[in-house]
Design a protein around this motif. Structure first.
Motif, short mmCIF file in Angstrom:
data_model
loop_
_atom_site.label_atom_id
_atom_site.label_comp_id
_atom_site.label_asym_id
_atom_site.label_seq_id
_atom_site.Cartn_x
_atom_site.Cartn_y
_atom_site.Cartn_z
N THR A 127 41.55 25.64 45.62
CA THR A 127 42.88 26.49 45.47
C THR A 127 43.21 27.86 46.11
OG1 THR A 127 42.43 26.89 43.38
CG2 THR A 127 43.85 25.13 43.62
N PHE A 128 41.67 28.64 45.97
CA PHE A 128 41.57 29.66 46.66
C PHE A 128 41.72 29.67 48.05
CE2 PHE A 128 38.73 31.74 43.38
CZ PHE A 128 39.80 32.55 42.66
N ARG A 129 41.16 28.63 48.83
CA ARG A 129 41.32 28.35 50.26
C ARG A 129 43.05 28.20 50.55
NH1 ARG A 129 36.21 24.32 51.16
NH2 ARG A 129 34.59 25.98 51.41
N PHE A 130 43.59 27.31 49.71
CA PHE A 130 44.84 27.12 49.99
C PHE A 130 45.73 28.37 49.80
CE2 PHE A 130 49.29 26.41 48.20
CZ PHE A 130 49.79 25.66 49.27
N ASP A 147 45.38 30.12 53.21
CA ASP A 147 46.42 29.79 54.24
C ASP A 147 47.71 30.03 54.03
OD1 ASP A 147 43.85 28.55 55.02
OD2 ASP A 147 44.25 26.63 54.38
N CYS A 148 48.10 30.05 52.94
CA CYS A 148 49.56 30.37 52.34
C CYS A 148 49.96 31.80 52.88
CB CYS A 148 49.79 29.94 50.94
SG CYS A 148 51.38 30.44 50.33
N SER A 169 59.45 32.95 52.51
CA SER A 169 57.76 33.27 52.54
C SER A 169 57.26 32.71 51.69
CB SER A 169 57.64 34.81 52.25
OG SER A 169 56.48 35.24 51.92
N CYS A 170 56.04 32.30 51.68
CA CYS A 170 55.07 31.58 50.70
C CYS A 170 54.33 32.66 49.91
CB CYS A 170 54.14 30.47 51.15
SG CYS A 170 53.01 31.06 52.27
N ALA A 171 54.51 33.96 50.07
CA ALA A 171 53.74 35.11 49.32
C ALA A 171 53.56 34.87 48.01
CB ALA A 171 53.95 36.41 49.97
N TYR A 172 54.84 34.61 47.54
CA TYR A 172 54.92 34.45 46.16
C TYR A 172 54.17 33.42 45.56
CZ TYR A 172 57.03 34.23 41.15
OH TYR A 172 57.18 34.22 39.93
N PRO A 173 54.43 32.19 45.87
CA PRO A 173 53.61 31.09 45.47
C PRO A 173 52.26 31.49 45.62
CG PRO A 173 55.20 30.28 47.28
CD PRO A 173 55.53 31.91 46.64
N ASP A 199 51.14 37.78 55.12
CA ASP A 199 50.77 38.50 54.11
C ASP A 199 48.99 38.91 54.32
OD1 ASP A 199 50.23 40.35 51.72
OD2 ASP A 199 52.07 39.29 50.79
N TRP A 200 48.79 39.95 55.05
CA TRP A 200 47.37 40.26 55.18
C TRP A 200 46.76 40.73 53.69
CZ3 TRP A 200 44.56 39.36 59.61
CH2 TRP A 200 45.37 38.91 60.56
N HIS A 201 47.58 41.46 53.11
CA HIS A 201 47.16 41.96 51.99
C HIS A 201 46.62 41.05 50.97
CE1 HIS A 201 48.50 45.70 53.41
NE2 HIS A 201 49.51 45.29 53.57
N LEU A 202 47.54 40.01 50.65
CA LEU A 202 47.11 38.47 49.75
C LEU A 202 46.10 38.01 50.28
CD1 LEU A 202 50.37 37.20 48.34
CD2 LEU A 202 48.69 38.13 47.12
#
Length: 251
Positions: free
Chosen positions: A29-32, A35-36, A2-6, A42-45
């Motif tokens: 970076t917000f847009r990235f 997308d991540c 999962s890319c949630a942590y990065p 992860d709907w919360h992030l």
């Protein structure tokens, strides 16, 4: 993996860029990060990142863009917690966007939706990064939307003043920055629409707390307070506050 942590790391970096007014970098970076988070499911992030994008758009004078980001964040709101829904409905996003456009009816509807969502909040269900969004934060954020209506659309300042006051009294020392910003905005509201002497006293309290901060956004709020104070040239307390602000931040 999962890319949630990065995504969290990118989001934090983006927030720092936003606070430093590196807006192009922050938006990219917000847009990235959004997308991540979406790729990771992860709907919360995802919601939190669109909240940041909306707030940044509003700060740089693009309320329509802020509204669009907020609406994206609210996609599948059934997957979000009540606090996340409140965050996206509130002053930072939809409500404040409507406020910047002077849309009284839609702003009040968005604030009402935020209040309704926040009333359903269950802190134990929240992600760690939402811990900051308590009653004080909610009142401060919604007060920003009502501030815009009072300044731009001639609405009575009482609602905004009460919410800012709740935020100031409710923020613990761990959130000094938020407390100082709410106090500065309350002083600006009273300087523009209320008692300039009372506003000046609040403004000095805000300066005592915010003067050491390096946030450019906090400095801009102080400049706005100074501009409102400059309209009361015959009021000694307002003039003294304006001079102190000028000595604290460049005007």
């Amino acid at each position: 993996m999962s890319c949630a942590y990065p995504c969290c790391l990118v989001q934090s970096s983006s927030a720092s860029a936003f606070d430093a007014y590196h807006h192009d970098e922050a938006t990219k970076t917000f847009r990235f990060a959004a997308d991540c988070a979406e790729e990771a499911g992860d709907w919360h992030l995802r919601a939190k990142t669109y909240s940041f994008l909306a707030r940044q758009a509003l700060w740089i004078g693009a309320p329509d863009g802020g509204l669009t980001y907020a609406e994206k964040g609210l996609v599948r709101s059934d997957r979000l917690t009540a606090t996340e829904q409140a965050m996206l409905h509130t002053a930072r996003e939809m409500a404040r966007a409507f406020g910047k456009m002077g849309n009284v009816r839609d702003t009040m509807a968005a604030v009402g939706a935020a209040d309704e969502a926040f009333a359903r909040a269950r802190p134990t269900e929240e992600s760690p990064w939402m811990a900051y969004y308590d009653e004080a934060q909610h009142n401060g954020d919604t007060a920003h939307a009502l501030f815009d209506l009072a300044i731009l659309a001639g609405q009575a300042p009482g609602r905004a003043a009460r919410r800012f006051n709740t935020a100031v009294n409710g923020h613990a020392d761990a959130y000094k920055r938020s407390r100082a910003i709410s106090r500065t905005k309350l002083a600006s509201l009273l300087m523009a629409k209320g008692n300039p002497r009372q506003a000046a006293a609040l403004g000095h309290d805000a300066l005592n707390e915010v003067g050491w901060l390096t946030s450019r956004r906090a400095a801009d709020d102080l400049r706005q307070l100074g501009r409102f104070a400059s309209k009361h040239r015959t009021v000694r307390e307002a003039s003294a506050l304006r001079d102190r602000i000028a000595a604290t931040v460049s005007v």
